[in-house]
Scaffold this motif. Sequence first.
Motif, PDB file in Angstrom:
ATOM      1  N   TRP A  45       0.666  -1.256   0.035  1.00  0.00           N
ATOM      2  CA  TRP A  45      -0.070   0.123  -0.039  1.00  0.00           C
ATOM      3  C   TRP A  45       0.944   1.236   0.032  1.00  0.00           C
ATOM      4  O   TRP A  45       1.886   1.250   0.723  1.00  0.00           O
ATOM      5  CB  TRP A  45      -0.854  -0.142   1.355  1.00  0.00           C
ATOM      6  CG  TRP A  45      -1.279   1.349   1.630  1.00  0.00           C
ATOM      7  CD1 TRP A  45      -0.824   2.271   2.466  1.00  0.00           C
ATOM      8  CD2 TRP A  45      -2.646   1.895   1.648  1.00  0.00           C
ATOM      9  NE1 TRP A  45      -1.604   3.296   2.612  1.00  0.00           N
ATOM     10  CE2 TRP A  45      -2.922   2.884   2.065  1.00  0.00           C
ATOM     11  CE3 TRP A  45      -4.025   1.379   1.102  1.00  0.00           C
ATOM     12  CZ2 TRP A  45      -4.116   3.776   2.091  1.00  0.00           C
ATOM     13  CZ3 TRP A  45      -4.967   2.144   0.892  1.00  0.00           C
ATOM     14  CH2 TRP A  45      -5.109   3.206   1.503  1.00  0.00           C
ATOM     15  N   THR A  70      -1.996  -4.645   1.556  1.00  0.00           N
ATOM     16  CA  THR A  70      -2.641  -3.676   0.494  1.00  0.00           C
ATOM     17  C   THR A  70      -3.510  -2.730   1.233  1.00  0.00           C
ATOM     18  O   THR A  70      -4.198  -2.195   0.683  1.00  0.00           O
ATOM     19  CB  THR A  70      -3.245  -4.551  -0.520  1.00  0.00           C
ATOM     20  OG1 THR A  70      -4.222  -5.299  -0.315  1.00  0.00           O
ATOM     21  CG2 THR A  70      -2.378  -5.199  -1.552  1.00  0.00           C
ATOM     22  N   GLN A 320      -6.685  -3.594  -4.370  1.00  0.00           N
ATOM     23  CA  GLN A 320      -6.214  -4.279  -3.291  1.00  0.00           C
ATOM     24  C   GLN A 320      -6.245  -5.905  -3.450  1.00  0.00           C
ATOM     25  O   GLN A 320      -5.539  -6.517  -2.638  1.00  0.00           O
ATOM     26  CB  GLN A 320      -7.233  -3.736  -2.026  1.00  0.00           C
ATOM     27  CG  GLN A 320      -6.908  -2.487  -1.573  1.00  0.00           C
ATOM     28  CD  GLN A 320      -7.753  -1.882  -0.500  1.00  0.00           C
ATOM     29  OE1 GLN A 320      -8.872  -2.086  -0.344  1.00  0.00           O
ATOM     30  NE2 GLN A 320      -6.988  -1.424   0.584  1.00  0.00           N
ATOM     31  N   CYS A 325      -1.674  -1.188  -3.872  1.00  0.00           N
ATOM     32  CA  CYS A 325      -2.677   0.006  -3.668  1.00  0.00           C
ATOM     33  C   CYS A 325      -2.443   1.063  -3.771  1.00  0.00           C
ATOM     34  O   CYS A 325      -1.332   1.450  -2.684  1.00  0.00           O
ATOM     35  CB  CYS A 325      -3.472  -0.480  -2.698  1.00  0.00           C
ATOM     36  SG  CYS A 325      -5.047   0.612  -2.489  1.00  0.00           S
TER      37      CYS A 325
END
Length: 505
Positions: A45, A70, A320, A325
Amino acid sequence: MNDINREFVSHDEALARAEAGVAKLAATRNDRWYPKFHIASNGGWINDPNGLCYYRGRWHVYYQLHPYGTQWGPMHWGHVSSDDMISWKREPITFAPSLEADRDGVFSGSAITGDDGRLWVFYTGHRWANGVDDADENLEVQCAAMSDDGVHFEKLGVIIDNPEGFRHFRDPKVWKQDGMWYMVFGMSTADRRGEVLLYSSENMRIWHFEQVLFRHPNPGVYMLECPDFFPLRDKEGNEYWVLCFSAMGERPNGFANRNLHNAGYVIGTWEPGEEFKPRTEFRLWDWGHNYYAPQSMVTPDGRRLQYAWMSPFVPPVPMQDDGWCGQLTVPREISLDSYCCIRTEPARELESLRETTMEYDPFMLGVNESFRLLDDVEAAEIELEMDMSHSTAERAGLKLMLTEDNAHTCVYYDDQTHRVVLDRHANARGDRGYRAAPFTSHTLKLHVFVDRCSIEVFVNDGEQVMSSYSFPSDGPRALEITAESGTLSIPSLRIHELRSIGLEE
Ligand code: FRU
């Protein structure tokens, strides 16, 4: 202070573990929506851009990174660098939590070259008061780190403690002026008002509180994240100061402030030792669904460039499921036009991404007519002019990411509201909804950047911008131009297919 600067884990070990975390996610990444020309992590992420700078001949972009999933999680700093802002190289992860002060996250911050020629980074060390989550308080302090190459850093620890234990006290942005170092960061007061604080220093190590630079007039706004503060000159040479922040708690107001949190600015005047005197109301940087936490830097040739995080505020967030992400926007140049009017244009470096160009002679679409421009395109830049004084359409513009199931996103002119609309109601994946930006003239220039899951629309040479995610369905992604309930006159249209910035491997 000494305790708080203690290492609870070796930084090198924490970094090695984080690299393995990202590599694990990257190994199974699905690239259907992975950007070709936007900065993203190869796995995990990301959120805010951090530490933007040009240091020793290279551009450096760092970003908030959670390497183990994520979703948002314990924050690290990821890093990419480039010598032309076009071809990017992935660098080792820069920071992992390793000090007591940043035990639960190395939060956002900025970078600047010190008088010693080293690259200094200022960031927020974050801890949860209960050691687990934000159910109680956050403990946030400003920290510093230094580097000789922009890649390997030595953490110096806390340079500004949190005097009262304020819950939100973060995101330092540093600049130098008239021989002094200045820092702004955001804070939430005991009565939950969003403020920007100003500190100063002669040596970057010892910092003094100067003043509350800005208190948000809306009592509902409880925190101003990621402030930035810089001067711009308008065409007449008058200097104004732009105070940027990402406001938490602003309510939707018609077409404006429709996102969970909203990034914008106030323009005013300021000089060291004086108060900041706002001259404008709060204005959005960007009218799209996914724009947050912008940060700027100055280029060696004096331009003010900005990157922001395309924040997926509303679920579902389809990427995701793909091992990654979040992406940054393209770099944008910020300038001041006539009195207090900001323009935001794509950085000119982006022109080097163009691979092939299709140019059209002026043409006209008949009533309810559509025209297919491309059968399948993943990464493109579209420069479209629409002459509304010679058109009768009620709505007219582009259908992007049009797939066989008829899923698509529209970017069109709406004659009834006199706005440019980015409309995702026909998306099959991800969040939907529309956003609408104002414009004034009769000729509408749309400068659109389409990547595998994002659309950025620059309206009339950057008078307004809209940035939104859009997750196309499977199969070829067509591009059409269309006119509804009337005709459309198109004096000019150019489409460039864009190449990759090299981060997909
Ligand atoms: C903004 C923000 C910052 C913070 C960082 C944490 O998106 O919440 O205020 O430093 O993200 O990841």
